[in-house]
Design an enzyme around this catalytic site. Sequence first.
Site, PDB file in Angstrom:
ATOM      1  N   GLU A 344      63.304 109.505 -64.912  1.00 47.44           N
ATOM      2  CA  GLU A 344      64.240 108.662 -64.165  1.00 47.44           C
ATOM      3  C   GLU A 344      63.438 107.642 -63.351  1.00 47.44           C
ATOM      4  O   GLU A 344      62.366 107.943 -62.837  1.00 47.44           O
ATOM      5  CB  GLU A 344      65.073 109.540 -63.226  1.00 47.44           C
ATOM      6  CG  GLU A 344      66.022 108.779 -62.316  1.00 47.44           C
ATOM      7  CD  GLU A 344      66.606 109.671 -61.227  1.00 47.44           C
ATOM      8  OE1 GLU A 344      67.711 109.359 -60.741  1.00 47.44           O
ATOM      9  OE2 GLU A 344      65.950 110.671 -60.861  1.00 47.44           O
ATOM     10  N   LYS A 405      74.188 108.110 -65.699  1.00 49.99           N
ATOM     11  CA  LYS A 405      74.324 109.283 -64.835  1.00 49.99           C
ATOM     12  C   LYS A 405      75.762 109.421 -64.360  1.00 49.99           C
ATOM     13  O   LYS A 405      76.332 108.511 -63.770  1.00 49.99           O
ATOM     14  CB  LYS A 405      73.372 109.163 -63.643  1.00 49.99           C
ATOM     15  CG  LYS A 405      73.324 110.397 -62.760  1.00 49.99           C
ATOM     16  CD  LYS A 405      72.296 110.214 -61.642  1.00 49.99           C
ATOM     17  CE  LYS A 405      72.170 111.456 -60.784  1.00 49.99           C
ATOM     18  NZ  LYS A 405      71.186 111.264 -59.684  1.00 49.99           N
ATOM     19  N   CYS A 456      68.196 114.055 -62.915  1.00 50.58           N
ATOM     20  CA  CYS A 456      67.875 114.540 -61.568  1.00 50.58           C
ATOM     21  C   CYS A 456      68.738 115.722 -61.156  1.00 50.58           C
ATOM     22  O   CYS A 456      68.749 116.748 -61.820  1.00 50.58           O
ATOM     23  CB  CYS A 456      67.975 113.391 -60.568  1.00 50.58           C
ATOM     24  SG  CYS A 456      67.071 113.681 -59.023  1.00 50.58           S
TER      25      CYS A 456
END
Length: 608
Positions: A344, A405, A456
């Site tokens: 990321e 995301k 994440c």
Amino acid sequence: MELAQDILPDRQHAAAPDAPDGAEPGASARPARSRRVGAWFRRGGDAGWPRTLLAVAGGLLMWLAFPPHDLVPLAPVGVAVLTLALHGRVPGLRPAPATVRGTARTGAWLGLLGGTAFFIPVLTGIVKIGPDAWILLSVVEAAYLAPMGAGIALAARLPGWPVWAAGLWVAQEAARGRVPFGGFPWARLAFSQTSTPLTPYAAIAGAPLVTFLTALAGGLLAYAVIAALRARGRARAAAAEPAAGGEDGPRRRTPWRSQAGAVASAVPLALIAAIVGGGALIPTPTGGDPVTVAVVQGNVPRLGLDFQGQRRAVLDNHVEATRELARRVRAGEVARPELVVWPENSSDLDPYREPDAYAAIDGAVKDIGVPVLVGALTDAPDGEKVENRGIVWDPESGPGDHYVKRHPVPFGEYVPFRDILTRFIDRLDQVPRDFVHGTRSGVLRLGPVTVGDVICFEVAYDQEVRDVAAGQLLVVQTNNATYGRTSLPPQQIAMSRLRAVEHGRTILVAATSGISAIVAPDGRMIDQSAEFVRDLQVATVPARTSTTLSDRMGAAPEWAMAALGVAAACAAAWSMTRSPRTARAARAVRGPDGPADGNAVDRNDEER
């Protein structure tokens, strides 16, 4: 507020009959209120200081079970200690109030204390954002243990209470992982058990089952302690009773009581052994077509660069690391990978709008000659928001399919109620643009296989990972630079290890500055990087298509276990309201003319 109303007299009785003439109504009652509140805190609330200290100790023990300490047996021990604090009838400790409201209130207070003692140290990594954010988030997370504590205190009055208490642990984590703003399911009990005999249970019903069994083991341990204490008390009482022949005659002998106490203590310990042994019988995921993969950790630049310079330096680090990997492949030092994963934020420069960024990424991908999953920040189509993307970059056709995301971090990647909150909190200006919430799961074709991509903190959410488990490999793209050398990166790796077992998939964790890792489907660590170094990981891993029972059942077991615990707490509350003994205790507290001595309930319990 409710707590104060239970402790203090009602306002309609505040004006004491013997108040001095001319005094303001209720004036003489105010000092009494202050004295009563002070006395309540001095004696540790309705729980008393021994139970209060047990609750705090339980929270601290649970914290030590999590990375980086990894004293994993302390998780059920911590649950047991907290449960002893919540249980209202432990010999030698102050009994819980006999009313529903009093029992729930005391349990909620102790749950909040134990939760605070747990979350403040386990979330220390958040201090990098700010001490106020760390403490606030910790207290908010601890607040979820207050209703759980109330429920366990009530359910502890039912037969088989360790089972109901374990269900309430699952209910607490289910709520904490969903509300508000999508929740924050960090530091679940299951995430402390990523390399233990309980880990294989994740393949049966996911992280919720591992939490349930960890809490059940703790509850059974507490049950064994209580049974032993009660047996010891009965034995002492029997030894003190005079025989029928007279006061000075020989003491009674009651061996059956000591035997019953031994059995009552041994049964829960045997159940714990059965739970632990059962995990060894669950087969670990095996098989799958071999595929050679590479994970690139480019590292972050030195401090002191301007913001734009930092972004360019991060991208350059990953470009240079990928070119180094290509040189090592050509030299025969490492196997040629069939796919490569970047982390990321490996490019915070939008490659669709920044020609230099596009050229740098495309050149590195052409050099390695295989598809690369690139983590990049891009402008949203509306030009106002930002997308956190995982982009499939092909050496021939360039950028193709991508994942956005779906679960951006509130107050970190977007600001809820921005128009209102930014008027009062200046720090929120550090998030000038909101991140888009993605709308589809991250199952992408990457070279010869499909991968399921999460970004994440999404690895902590059951649904997000379950949605991409159809991929033959799982990928976690993350940027832990802000939280480097704290507890958060190793805790994230622990979550990834549990997810590997839960879904029977190899997991590739790519971090900008560490910790990057390759995790086998059975949870073994194939490779792992240090933090704040450049690292290249290449390995041949199984790409699997078979599904686990956990995948097939979805969230149903979690809801069933949670409902079991909540229903038990409600049933216990209902049975208490129907109990004549409870009704008498409630009348003793209220008195005929209003609230009486707040300790009346405690004396009532002690007499019983």
